[in-house]
Scaffold this motif. Structure first.
Motif, PDB file in Angstrom:
ATOM      1  N   MET A 295      47.144-110.181  80.484  1.00  0.00           N
ATOM      2  CA  MET A 295      46.483-110.378  79.195  1.00  0.00           C
ATOM      3  C   MET A 295      45.041-109.897  79.239  1.00  0.00           C
ATOM      4  O   MET A 295      44.553-109.284  78.279  1.00  0.00           O
ATOM      5  CB  MET A 295      46.540-111.862  78.811  1.00  0.00           C
ATOM      6  N   PHE A 296      44.330-110.169  80.333  1.00  0.00           N
ATOM      7  CA  PHE A 296      42.973-109.652  80.450  1.00  0.00           C
ATOM      8  C   PHE A 296      42.980-108.123  80.374  1.00  0.00           C
ATOM      9  O   PHE A 296      42.165-107.525  79.666  1.00  0.00           O
ATOM     10  CB  PHE A 296      42.333-110.096  81.773  1.00  0.00           C
ATOM     11  N   THR A 297      43.903-107.491  81.070  1.00  0.00           N
ATOM     12  CA  THR A 297      43.943-106.031  81.107  1.00  0.00           C
ATOM     13  C   THR A 297      44.200-105.443  79.726  1.00  0.00           C
ATOM     14  O   THR A 297      43.455-104.559  79.265  1.00  0.00           O
ATOM     15  CB  THR A 297      45.017-105.557  82.096  1.00  0.00           C
ATOM     16  N   PHE A 298      45.217-105.936  79.046  1.00  0.00           N
ATOM     17  CA  PHE A 298      45.518-105.387  77.726  1.00  0.00           C
ATOM     18  C   PHE A 298      44.501-105.850  76.684  1.00  0.00           C
ATOM     19  O   PHE A 298      44.177-105.107  75.750  1.00  0.00           O
ATOM     20  CB  PHE A 298      46.944-105.739  77.306  1.00  0.00           C
ATOM     21  N   GLY A 299      43.997-107.063  76.825  1.00  0.00           N
ATOM     22  CA  GLY A 299      42.966-107.523  75.902  1.00  0.00           C
ATOM     23  C   GLY A 299      41.745-106.617  75.935  1.00  0.00           C
ATOM     24  O   GLY A 299      41.213-106.210  74.889  1.00  0.00           O
ATOM     25  N   PHE A 300      41.302-106.271  77.141  1.00  0.00           N
ATOM     26  CA  PHE A 300      40.167-105.354  77.264  1.00  0.00           C
ATOM     27  C   PHE A 300      40.538-103.944  76.821  1.00  0.00           C
ATOM     28  O   PHE A 300      39.713-103.227  76.241  1.00  0.00           O
ATOM     29  CB  PHE A 300      39.653-105.337  78.700  1.00  0.00           C
ATOM     30  N   ALA A 301      41.767-103.518  77.093  1.00  0.00           N
ATOM     31  CA  ALA A 301      42.202-102.189  76.653  1.00  0.00           C
ATOM     32  C   ALA A 301      42.139-102.059  75.140  1.00  0.00           C
ATOM     33  O   ALA A 301      41.892-100.975  74.606  1.00  0.00           O
ATOM     34  CB  ALA A 301      43.619-101.912  77.145  1.00  0.00           C
TER      35      ALA A 301
END
Length: 491
Positions: A261-267
């Motif tokens: 979620m952190f990865t896609f949230g930042f993406a």
């Protein structure tokens, strides 16, 4: 921003084990004023099980017990004799990384004559540093210990961590000496309480050129955007009945639901904390959109429970199966695949993680984690501990030793180790990610609550049990309630 000049140490090579520090005073000249702190809140938290120093999130280097072929490695050591000062460091790591810290301690002792280092192997119990917690609660902690960047604010809030800001300024160190996102991590609280010893770049995207070629994609062209990631995945997808036998990527399995979620949230250009770092904002519309994309992707492939892409006996990351087109990896996992992967099934390429056009930007998905060293407040050798801490984190010799024995990526941007990362095409992408990253995982006293809430609610959304909006609203409510309670108890 005023530019600080870092203090540089001479580079040590294998033929020159001597290390002169005659120009360095026995200890740094400054020492910050002690805070008026009681351990009562920390003792109560230990009793309630709410204070935890563990290894949350993904790990750059896997430790573990020493294997049969690593019996020559050392995880502990006694201090050099005849020293006026002795510092003790708890070593949580096994295997080659645990040995790397013993090697570093040996090197530090050779660099000066006033301080010896005792390295005590204090492995985890589950994901928790029980021995360290107990020692802190008893008022007899070691002089140096490890934590993740998002964990130390909890312990700083309890008043059991020595602040380092005045020492760092006196050493001539500042924002110019660290990668931007590393400095952001270090300064997310009212003072600086820990120094980065290894930086976890989350995450470069690796793609399997063999899978790309088989799917009719250009094996030399990775996706740059989320739209391309999805389009490439559509071409790679293969199913047998309702079972997925080949997949482009598994967006909910990037080292757990919260890290995904952190990865896609930042993406998608999302913000997980307010600008003042006082409120969790997982319901940011961009983060909701990111989770919706993940949910829609799961539905498109037939459901998260219908993957059949690796054999039960596979120990390498899933991309090594030859049935996964794209996946992020830590440095250790990537190196393992490069070294041990079946060349007939996998040929890796590496790039920065894709971004959502119009929301994120190139490189915006990259965020930093890792591990720090800190000085417990009740330890007895603050000055000596700080001297060792500088050697480990902001010296040529110290960072080179950690790279040589543990492949550790330092946060100190002046380290010659970064040039070594640049030379190796297999790991150069991590250096690029370190120097360009803008985001960090939330650095707050209830960071573990945040990660746990995301793990629970994001998984529920992926498996169709709750909408993305409702899932992230529940995360926000639980995290901010815990944050408010922490502030109330420690005001």
């Amino acid at each position: 921003m005023k530019r600080f000049s870092s203090r540089r140490f001479p580079i040590l090579n294998d033929d020159d084990r001597r290390y002169s520090m005659t120009s360095r005073p026995p200890h740094p000249p400054t020492r910050p004023a002690a805070r008026d702190v009681s351990r009562r809140a920390f003792l109560a938290a230990i009793a309630a099980g709410t204070a935890t120093i563990g290894l949350a999130g993904c790990t750059v280097i896997s430790g573990g017990a020493v294997a049969d072929d690593q019996q020559g490695l050392r995880l502990s050591k006694d201090p050099a004799p005849g020293r006026a000062h002795v510092v003790e460091m708890y070593n949580i790591w096994g295997g080659t990384l645990g040995n790397a810290w013993v090697e570093l301690a040996d090197l530090y002792e050779q660099s000066q004559s006033h301080t010896g280092v005792r390295v005590t192997y204090a492995p985890l119990s589950g994901n928790t540093q029980i021995r360290l917690q107990t020692a802190i609660a008893a008022g007899t902690p070691p002089d140096l210990a490890f934590c993740t960047p998002e964990e130390y604010p909890q312990f700083a809030g309890y008043g059991v961590v020595e602040p380092l800001g005045a020492r760092i300024a006196a050493a001539g160190l500042g924002a110019a000496n660290f990668a931007p996102a590393v400095w952001k991590q270090m300064t997310a609280t009212d003072d600086i309480y820990a120094m980065p010893v290894l930086v976890d770049v989350n995450f470069p995207m690796f793609w399997n050129k063999k899978v790309f070629a088989s799917a009719g994609l250009d094996p030399e062209t990775p996706p740059k955007t989320i739209d391309e990631l999805e389009a490439f995945s559509d071409k790679i997808l293969q199913k047998r009945g309702n079972q997925v036998t080949r997949i482009g990527t598994v967006p909910w399995d990037y080292y757990g639901f919260s890290n995904s979620m952190f990865t896609f949230g930042f993406a998608f250009g999302g913000k997980f904390m307010s600008d003042d770092n006082m409120e969790a904002t997982p319901d940011d519309p961009n983060i909701v959109q990111a989770l919706q994309w993940m949910v829609d992707y799961a539905k498109k492939v037939g459901g998260a429970s219908h993957l059949s892409v690796t054999s039960p006996s596979q120990t390498l990351p899933t991309i090594a199966s030859g049935n996964v087109g794209m996946a992020p990896m830590t440095t250790t996992d990537a190196q393992n695949v490069y070294r041990s992967g079946d060349k007939a099934k996998v040929e890796l390429g590496a790039t920065l993680f894709p971004y959502a056009e119009g929301l994120g930007s190139p490189g915006s998905a990259t965020w930093l984690g890792g591990y720090d060293l800190f000085i417990p407040k009740d330890s007895k050798e603050h000055d000596s501990a700080w001297d060792f801490l500088q050697f480990a984190t902001v010296s040529d010799a110290g960072t080179q030793s950690n790279f040589k024995y543990g492949t550790l990526l330092p946060g100190w941007s002046d380290s010659p180790v970064l040039a070594e990362f640049q030379k190796d095409p297999n790991i150069a992408v991590y250096r690029e990610g370190l120097l360009t990253a803008k985001n960090i995982r939330p650095t707050i006293p209830v960071a573990s609550t945040y990660a746990t809430a995301l793990d629970i609610q994001v998984s529920s959304a992926i498996y169709g049990q709750i909408t993305p909006e409702r899932a992230l609203a529940k995360v926000k409510a639980s995290v901010n309630a815990a944050f408010d309670e922490f502030r109330k108890e420690n005001s």
